[in-house]
Design an enzyme around this catalytic site. Sequence first.
Site, mmCIF file in Angstrom:
data_model
loop_
_atom_site.group_PDB
_atom_site.id
_atom_site.type_symbol
_atom_site.label_atom_id
_atom_site.label_comp_id
_atom_site.label_asym_id
_atom_site.label_seq_id
_atom_site.Cartn_x
_atom_site.Cartn_y
_atom_site.Cartn_z
ATOM 1 N N CYS A 261 -15.208 2.704 11.506
ATOM 2 C CA CYS A 261 -14.999 4.135 11.729
ATOM 3 C C CYS A 261 -16.144 4.719 12.572
ATOM 4 C CB CYS A 261 -14.816 4.868 10.407
ATOM 5 S SG CYS A 261 -14.149 6.550 10.630
ATOM 6 N N HIS B 195 -10.243 2.168 8.819
ATOM 7 C CA HIS B 195 -10.993 1.822 7.617
ATOM 8 C C HIS B 195 -10.414 0.556 6.985
ATOM 9 C CE1 HIS B 195 -13.713 5.259 7.032
ATOM 10 N NE2 HIS B 195 -12.779 5.958 7.650
ATOM 11 N N GLU C 264 -11.598 -0.937 4.421
ATOM 12 C CA GLU C 264 -11.743 -0.836 2.962
ATOM 13 C C GLU C 264 -10.740 0.127 2.333
ATOM 14 O OE1 GLU C 264 -14.148 2.584 4.504
ATOM 15 O OE2 GLU C 264 -13.554 0.604 5.177
#
Length: 209
Positions: free
Chosen positions: A81, A186, A188
Site C-alpha cells: 500500500c 493489501h 494481509e
Amino acid sequence: MIKKIGVINYGAGNLMSISKALQFLGLDVEIIHRKTKKNYDMLILPGVGNFESAMNTLKKYDLDEYIINFVSKQRPLLGICLGIQLLFEKSEEAKNTLGLGLLKGEVKKFRVKNLPVPHMCWNLVNFVKEEKILLERIKKQEFFYFVHSYYPKPYKKEYIFGTTKYASVEFCSMIVKENIVATQFHLEKSGQEGLKLLRNIINYFNKLN
C-alpha cells in the site's frame, strides 16, 4: 532461508494485520521502530497513511538510510500500500518531500469521474508477467483489497508485474524488481488469496537467496 522478518513502523498503523499474517505462515516477526544493528532476513514496509508524514518519520529515526542500505545488499524488501509508494522518488501527495528513490518514477493522484476516491474496494489484479513461484495457485486475474487515493507510476514498465483498472485509470498495482516486490493492494486484508500470494513472495525471495 527467510525466517526472521522486520516490519518497519513509521506510525502508519496496520502493523498487527501483516504481523499476524506472517506469523500464520510460521515466520518470526519483529517491529522495527528505528535504525538497528539486528539482522533480518527480509524487511516489510507496510502502511496506510500520508506520504510526507511517513517519510518524515523514516528520516527522523534513520530508517530511510537503513532500508536503502538493506536493499543495496540485495536483501529482500516487500512494500504494501503506502509502502509501494514510498519506494519511488516523489508523490503528488507531498510535492516537497522526496521518497526513498529505490524505484524510478512517481506517485499520482486518482482523477476519476463518477467513482469515489479513495479507491476502497475489492478489485481485479491482472498479472501481466509469468513467474511460476509468485503465481503458484494464483489465477492470472484475481481480486485483492485496495484502500488508496494515489497510485505508483514507474518509469520503467519492465518492473510492472500487475495492473488494475479503476474508472478510466489503469495503474500499476504490483511491482517486481529483483529483490524488491511491492503491492498497492493489501495482501494481509485479501483473504486466502492474499495469504497465498504472501507465501509465494516469501518463496520467491528464498529462491533469490
